[in-house]
Design an enzyme around this catalytic site. Sequence first.
Site, PDB file in Angstrom:
ATOM      1  N   GLY A  70      -5.969  12.445  85.963  1.00 11.49           N
ATOM      2  CA  GLY A  70      -5.447  12.296  84.604  1.00 11.49           C
ATOM      3  C   GLY A  70      -5.169  10.844  84.256  1.00 11.49           C
ATOM      4  CB  THR A  71      -3.725   8.050  86.231  1.00 13.96           C
ATOM      5  OG1 THR A  71      -2.532   8.775  86.541  1.00 13.96           O
ATOM      6  CG2 THR A  71      -3.397   6.582  86.039  1.00 13.96           C
ATOM      7  CG  ASN A 152       4.867  14.732  82.055  1.00 13.74           C
ATOM      8  OD1 ASN A 152       4.629  14.369  80.901  1.00 13.74           O
ATOM      9  ND2 ASN A 152       5.450  13.938  82.929  1.00 13.74           N
ATOM     10  CD  GLN A 180       2.180  18.866  83.758  1.00 12.26           C
ATOM     11  OE1 GLN A 180       2.278  20.034  84.130  1.00 12.26           O
ATOM     12  NE2 GLN A 180       2.346  17.848  84.597  1.00 12.26           N
ATOM     13  CB  SER A 200      -5.074  16.083  86.527  1.00 14.61           C
ATOM     14  OG  SER A 200      -4.835  15.797  87.866  1.00 14.61           O
ATOM     15  CB  THR A 238     -20.129   6.959  95.667  1.00 12.46           C
ATOM     16  OG1 THR A 238     -20.923   5.770  95.786  1.00 12.46           O
ATOM     17  CG2 THR A 238     -20.778   8.093  96.438  1.00 12.46           C
ATOM     18  CB  CYS A 326       4.739   9.624  87.734  1.00 12.96           C
ATOM     19  SG  CYS A 326       3.724  11.079  87.584  1.00 12.96           S
TER      20      CYS A 326
END
Length: 389
Positions: A70-71, A152, A180, A200, A238, A326
């Site tokens: 998500g970031t 969140n 979320q 995510s 990759t 976080c």
Amino acid sequence: MKNVYLDNSATTEMSPSVIRAMTNALGNYGNPSSLHSIGHNAKKMIEQARESVAKLVGADVDEIIFTSGGTESNNTVINIAGEIINNNEIKKEIIISAIEHPSVIEAAKRLEKNGIKVSYLSVDRGGRVIIDELRKMLSEKTALVSVMFANNETGTIQDIKEICRLAHEAGALMHTDAVQAIGKVDFDVKDLDVDYASFSAHKINGPKGVGALYVKKQSLYSPFMVGGHQEAGRRAGTYNTLGIVGFGQAAKDALGAPKKYQEIINPIKNDLRELILKSIPRVIVNGDQESTLPNILNVSFPGAEGESILLYLDNYGISSSTGSACASGDTKPSHVLMAMLDDPELAHGSIRFSFGLDNTTDDVDYVMQYLPKIVEDLRSISTLETGDK
Ligand code: PLP
């Protein structure tokens, strides 16, 4: 001692089906970009996962870009807005809500440092963005509006469809951080009409370090990660084959999950809320209870520190959170609760319980065996105690 995990918004346990899918994929070491059959087999697994993620959110397969989470998805979109503004005579600013995840806020602050105007949308006490304020902020100068689908910390859900409609009416692009919301409530990116949406895997019983960005066809795009031709040149690096396979399985499993969350988990969460309100004096429930995720309950206990409550609960095997994981270790009160309540005591005294599909009413009973006494004890020794019982 019993273990009761009520921190599913921070992260979830990988489900057995995800572990199985990843274990089965372990032997496939091929680089998905290679032209030989070993590479081709790995690429096939990635494309199957892409189909599952696309299906879950209502996107076309070529509108899904795999990222590291998500970031990165959020950073990518804010970065796109910066690129647009730097190359456009009219578009000069972006609008984000004041309660966005730090991966949106900090990325927006970086734009601000480079001279781009960022407007922060206020929210009401329930955490819903003030639509009238958005109307006033929007202009032909707005390049992007970014408002999260569901918060969140509190679970409050926004009216993304309406916000998106207003953004488009002003000629702005629309992004929603749906990290979320995915797997908790049913939605369809085409119906919402957003240009970008972030997801995510580890919030839906998938692995950590993998996510996706939805980019509507023809919406402006510029890659955040450069230096490779992967993802049709839209995200270099990759492929994280194992992570993507796990995400694909988690997305497949999540297809029926919103119904289960609504029917099974929401009543259990509401039970916990009602029991807390009944047994503990002076409790504030944070978040708009009419428009909230089925699995997040955020409550403030004035006169008791959220962090202390969390640590005492942990002694009994109960995992909870103070605001977002976080931000833990950060002594500043939650920016989300401050935007909603503007009261440091309430923001400091808050605890988030976030449920997963494995939680039961027994877990609620177990929490209620300890929580009232913990809050009472902490209040009796607290310097925060105001005495207004
Ligand atoms: N956006 C929201 C709303 C989140 O809750 C989180 C994680 O806590 C993120 C973004 C970041 O996602 P990731 O952990 O995959 O980088």
